[in-house]
Scaffold this active site. Structure first.
Site, PDB file in Angstrom:
ATOM      1  N   ASN A 110       1.059  -1.215   0.126  1.00 43.68           N
ATOM      2  CA  ASN A 110       0.098  -0.064   0.167  1.00 43.68           C
ATOM      3  C   ASN A 110       0.714   1.479   0.102  1.00 43.68           C
ATOM      4  O   ASN A 110       1.836   1.246  -0.412  1.00 43.68           O
ATOM      5  CB  ASN A 110      -1.027   0.036   1.188  1.00 43.68           C
ATOM      6  CG  ASN A 110      -2.346   0.740   0.606  1.00 43.68           C
ATOM      7  OD1 ASN A 110      -2.454   1.888   0.882  1.00 43.68           O
ATOM      8  ND2 ASN A 110      -3.020   0.041   0.006  1.00 43.68           N
ATOM      9  N   ARG A 111       0.438   2.190   0.450  1.00 45.84           N
ATOM     10  CA  ARG A 111       0.712   3.820  -0.231  1.00 45.84           C
ATOM     11  C   ARG A 111       1.849   4.311   1.107  1.00 45.84           C
ATOM     12  O   ARG A 111       1.398   4.117   2.243  1.00 45.84           O
ATOM     13  CB  ARG A 111      -0.270   4.527  -0.136  1.00 45.84           C
ATOM     14  CG  ARG A 111      -1.101   4.251  -1.377  1.00 45.84           C
ATOM     15  CD  ARG A 111      -2.025   5.287  -1.699  1.00 45.84           C
ATOM     16  NE  ARG A 111      -2.759   4.795  -3.102  1.00 45.84           N
ATOM     17  CZ  ARG A 111      -3.605   3.821  -3.169  1.00 45.84           C
ATOM     18  NH1 ARG A 111      -3.864   2.936  -1.982  1.00 45.84           N
ATOM     19  NH2 ARG A 111      -4.251   3.661  -4.360  1.00 45.84           N
ATOM     20  N   HIS A 136       2.730   0.207  -3.181  1.00 46.60           N
ATOM     21  CA  HIS A 136       3.418  -1.220  -3.319  1.00 46.60           C
ATOM     22  C   HIS A 136       4.722  -1.489  -3.794  1.00 46.60           C
ATOM     23  O   HIS A 136       5.081  -1.971  -4.675  1.00 46.60           O
ATOM     24  CB  HIS A 136       2.484  -1.766  -4.260  1.00 46.60           C
ATOM     25  CG  HIS A 136       0.968  -2.105  -4.020  1.00 46.60           C
ATOM     26  ND1 HIS A 136       0.757  -2.316  -2.681  1.00 46.60           N
ATOM     27  CD2 HIS A 136      -0.125  -2.045  -4.794  1.00 46.60           C
ATOM     28  CE1 HIS A 136      -0.731  -2.296  -2.653  1.00 46.60           C
ATOM     29  NE2 HIS A 136      -1.325  -2.271  -4.007  1.00 46.60           N
ATOM     30  N   HIS A 210      -1.270  -9.857  -3.190  1.00 44.42           N
ATOM     31  CA  HIS A 210      -2.190  -9.090  -3.714  1.00 44.42           C
ATOM     32  C   HIS A 210      -3.268  -9.989  -4.747  1.00 44.42           C
ATOM     33  O   HIS A 210      -3.510  -9.311  -5.948  1.00 44.42           O
ATOM     34  CB  HIS A 210      -1.591  -8.002  -4.701  1.00 44.42           C
ATOM     35  CG  HIS A 210      -2.497  -6.899  -4.753  1.00 44.42           C
ATOM     36  ND1 HIS A 210      -3.647  -6.854  -5.327  1.00 44.42           N
ATOM     37  CD2 HIS A 210      -1.995  -5.398  -4.411  1.00 44.42           C
ATOM     38  CE1 HIS A 210      -4.119  -5.583  -5.500  1.00 44.42           C
ATOM     39  NE2 HIS A 210      -3.160  -4.608  -4.711  1.00 44.42           N
ATOM     40  N   SER A 211      -3.474 -11.295  -4.198  1.00 45.17           N
ATOM     41  CA  SER A 211      -4.274 -11.827  -5.178  1.00 45.17           C
ATOM     42  C   SER A 211      -5.980 -11.490  -5.388  1.00 45.17           C
ATOM     43  O   SER A 211      -6.287 -10.729  -4.316  1.00 45.17           O
ATOM     44  CB  SER A 211      -4.470 -13.516  -4.477  1.00 45.17           C
ATOM     45  OG  SER A 211      -3.430 -14.264  -5.079  1.00 45.17           O
ATOM     46  N   TYR A 212      -6.265 -11.370  -6.438  1.00 43.68           N
ATOM     47  CA  TYR A 212      -7.774 -10.871  -6.768  1.00 43.68           C
ATOM     48  C   TYR A 212      -8.738 -12.313  -6.776  1.00 43.68           C
ATOM     49  O   TYR A 212      -8.441 -13.123  -7.546  1.00 43.68           O
ATOM     50  CB  TYR A 212      -7.845 -10.204  -7.945  1.00 43.68           C
ATOM     51  CG  TYR A 212      -7.243  -8.889  -8.097  1.00 43.68           C
ATOM     52  CD1 TYR A 212      -6.048  -8.419  -8.142  1.00 43.68           C
ATOM     53  CD2 TYR A 212      -8.321  -7.655  -8.250  1.00 43.68           C
ATOM     54  CE1 TYR A 212      -5.724  -7.248  -8.302  1.00 43.68           C
ATOM     55  CE2 TYR A 212      -7.630  -6.351  -8.459  1.00 43.68           C
ATOM     56  CZ  TYR A 212      -6.331  -6.171  -8.470  1.00 43.68           C
ATOM     57  OH  TYR A 212      -5.706  -4.905  -8.736  1.00 43.68           O
ATOM     58  N   ASP A 280     -11.725   0.315  -0.562  1.00 44.15           N
ATOM     59  CA  ASP A 280     -10.145   0.233  -0.731  1.00 44.15           C
ATOM     60  C   ASP A 280      -9.694   0.878   0.471  1.00 44.15           C
ATOM     61  O   ASP A 280      -9.000   1.884   0.450  1.00 44.15           O
ATOM     62  CB  ASP A 280      -9.716   0.992  -1.964  1.00 44.15           C
ATOM     63  CG  ASP A 280      -8.380   0.774  -2.362  1.00 44.15           C
ATOM     64  OD1 ASP A 280      -7.691   0.185  -1.871  1.00 44.15           O
ATOM     65  OD2 ASP A 280      -8.030   1.562  -3.701  1.00 44.15           O
ATOM     66  N   GLN A 316      -6.436  -4.731   4.083  1.00 43.34           N
ATOM     67  CA  GLN A 316      -6.794  -4.089   3.058  1.00 43.34           C
ATOM     68  C   GLN A 316      -7.743  -4.767   2.205  1.00 43.34           C
ATOM     69  O   GLN A 316      -7.424  -5.848   1.525  1.00 43.34           O
ATOM     70  CB  GLN A 316      -5.541  -3.526   2.109  1.00 43.34           C
ATOM     71  CG  GLN A 316      -5.960  -2.479   1.062  1.00 43.34           C
ATOM     72  CD  GLN A 316      -6.140  -0.927   1.536  1.00 43.34           C
ATOM     73  OE1 GLN A 316      -5.592  -0.768   2.748  1.00 43.34           O
ATOM     74  NE2 GLN A 316      -6.397  -0.093   0.780  1.00 43.34           N
ATOM     75  N   GLU A 344      -5.681  -8.181   1.710  1.00 43.35           N
ATOM     76  CA  GLU A 344      -4.352  -7.980   1.924  1.00 43.35           C
ATOM     77  C   GLU A 344      -3.981  -7.728   3.293  1.00 43.35           C
ATOM     78  O   GLU A 344      -4.150  -6.533   3.901  1.00 43.35           O
ATOM     79  CB  GLU A 344      -3.722  -7.067   0.896  1.00 43.35           C
ATOM     80  CG  GLU A 344      -4.134  -6.948  -0.363  1.00 43.35           C
ATOM     81  CD  GLU A 344      -4.171  -5.336  -1.289  1.00 43.35           C
ATOM     82  OE1 GLU A 344      -2.925  -4.824  -1.110  1.00 43.35           O
ATOM     83  OE2 GLU A 344      -5.352  -5.029  -1.611  1.00 43.35           O
TER      84      GLU A 344
HETATM   85  C1  GLA Z   1      -4.372  -1.756  -3.430  1.00 46.41           C
HETATM   86  C2  GLA Z   1      -4.715  -0.307  -3.326  1.00 46.41           C
HETATM   87  C3  GLA Z   1      -5.545   0.190  -4.221  1.00 46.41           C
HETATM   88  C4  GLA Z   1      -5.174  -0.146  -5.718  1.00 46.41           C
HETATM   89  C5  GLA Z   1      -4.716  -1.631  -5.931  1.00 46.41           C
HETATM   90  C6  GLA Z   1      -4.153  -2.048  -7.146  1.00 46.41           C
HETATM   91  O1  GLA Z   1      -5.446  -2.613  -3.132  1.00 46.41           O
HETATM   92  O2  GLA Z   1      -5.064  -0.020  -2.008  1.00 46.41           O
HETATM   93  O3  GLA Z   1      -5.785   1.494  -4.589  1.00 46.41           O
HETATM   94  O4  GLA Z   1      -3.905   0.467  -6.072  1.00 46.41           O
HETATM   95  O5  GLA Z   1      -3.858  -2.094  -4.885  1.00 46.41           O
HETATM   96  O6  GLA Z   1      -4.921  -1.447  -8.249  1.00 46.41           O
END
Ligand code: GLA
Length: 379
Positions: A110-111, A136, A210-212, A280, A316, A344
């Site tokens: 994350n940020r 990331h 970061h699996s979807y 998010d 997350q 996450e």
């Molecule tokens: C994380 C972030 C989101 C986005 C995704 C990737 O979940 O929190 O804002 O950046 O990754 O698209």
């Protein structure tokens, strides 16, 4: 613990010998690990896909580019196997722009606000790759590097070890960091990820996955019923950096203490949902210590259930709000808005700049340790 580690090292060496140049091996009590070439990097370096399969035929696939989980095939309530993660059929897809499908995220999940932080009185400037912020790990995070793979036999089966040396100054972070990620897939249809790391200088670290997921294997994820045991979450500013507040979920669309479909409140007029374009955000998990249940997700039509466990304090939950149909992934599926969700487990975003959040500092002599389990079952 120490003995188990020594055993796993010894067995790992044995497995490596058995592996040789072969494509398939069965290094011990566990099921076979298959290895195949998945593609080549632009410089010709081969990338391999490793399939960890259990005796019931369920499997997880991992490549040594980005530590990416490329597929997870688990049964639905009828026993029908299906892939429940988003991704690409080939390496080219992952080398093009990807929204971190299945990737190992580091050094910082994350940020980090304004792409900088201070440690021991020194300011470190990072690569900004998300407006003014670092997301990331920066421009070339751990999701975009080639890891050294090794198939290992453990006391409970087989595992894949990935290692990487992140050099001092990479993406602006201090310290030479030795990272190890061990992936295993058990008889209980659970992917276990154990991340460990050591550094030679004080640094910050926050590794995650970061699996979807889409437990139905198609369509959107709005019917998935989510439970997150968290009384508070960390609200964000317009650039998705936490304000520092721990906000009670009570009476908000962020209250998942009672299982609730993702779609039930996602379009409500809520300032935080507006900023995130949906969910998010980082939930502050109600936990004591150790491995804790962070989330439980159930998909009603297939009966599939995902449970997420972790040793970290935050989660997350991202509802795939940046997917817009422009990416065509596995089997020709064009991933539309909210066709996948991420869970996450992590330390809170922007912790290096938020002294009130749990510390993410790693010092020489300390061992970083984060365990994540994604366990699949049916009801
Ligand atoms: C994380 C972030 C989101 C986005 C995704 C990737 O979940 O929190 O804002 O950046 O990754 O698209």
């Amino acid at each position: 613990m120490r003995n188990a580690r020594i055993n796993s090292i010894v067995l790992g060496l044995a497995a490596a010998v058995v592996l040789g140049g072969c494509t398939t091996t069965d290094p011990g009590a566990g099921a076979a690990v298959q290895k195949r070439e998945f593609g080549r990097m632009p410089d010709g370096t081969p990338i391999y896909e490793f399939t960890l399969k259990n005796s019931k035929g369920a499997e997880a696939r991992i490549i040594n580019y980005g530590g990416i989980i490329t597929a997870v095939r688990v049964p639905d309530k009828q026993g029908k196997m299906g892939d429940v993660v988003l991704g690409y059929d080939n390496l080219e897809g992952y080398l093009k722009e990807t929204p971190y499908f299945g990737a190992l995220i580091g050094r910082y999940g994350n940020r980090i606000g304004n792409a900088k932080f201070s440690l021991n009185g020194k300011e470190y400037k990072l690569a900004a790759n998300d407006g003014p912020n670092t997301l990331h790990g920066g421009i070339k995070g751990f999701d975009k590097v080639v890891w050294t793979p090794k198939v290992m036999a453990t006391l409970t089966g087989t595992a894949l070890e990935l290692t990487y040396l992140s050099k001092d100054g990479e993406e602006g972070f201090p310290g030479n960091l030795n990272v190890r990620a061990v992936y295993s897939f058990g008889e209980d249809n659970a992917i276990k990820l154990v991340y460990t790391a050591t550094t030679d200088q004080d640094t910050v670290l926050n590794l995650t996955q970061h699996s979807y997921f889409n437990l139905k294997g198609s369509g959107d994820i709005l019917d998935h019923v989510v439970m997150i045991p968290a009384d508070t979450f960390t609200p964000v500013d317009s650039t998705l950096i936490p304000t520092g507040e721990l906000k009670p979920v009570e009476g908000t669309p962020f209250d998942f203490r009672t299982p609730t479909p993702i779609g039930a409140r996602i379009n409500q007029a809520d300032e935080q949902l507006r900023i995130g374009k949906g969910y998010d955000h980082n939930w502050v998990i109600n936990k004591k210590s150790g491995l804790t249940l962070m989330a439980r997700v159930q998909e009603p039509t297939t009966g599939r259930i995902l449970e997420v466990f972790s040793t970290d304090p935050g989660l997350q939950f991202y509802s795939g709000n940046f997917l817009d149909g422009k990416i065509t992934g596995k089997g020709g599926w064009a991933y539309q808005f909210r066709n996948g969700f991420c869970m996450e487990p992590q330390h809170f975003p922007d912790s290096p700049n938020k002294p009130s959040f749990p510390s993410v500092v790693l010092k020489p002599g300390q061992n970083y340790n984060h365990t994540i389990i994604y366990r699949f079952s049916v009801k």
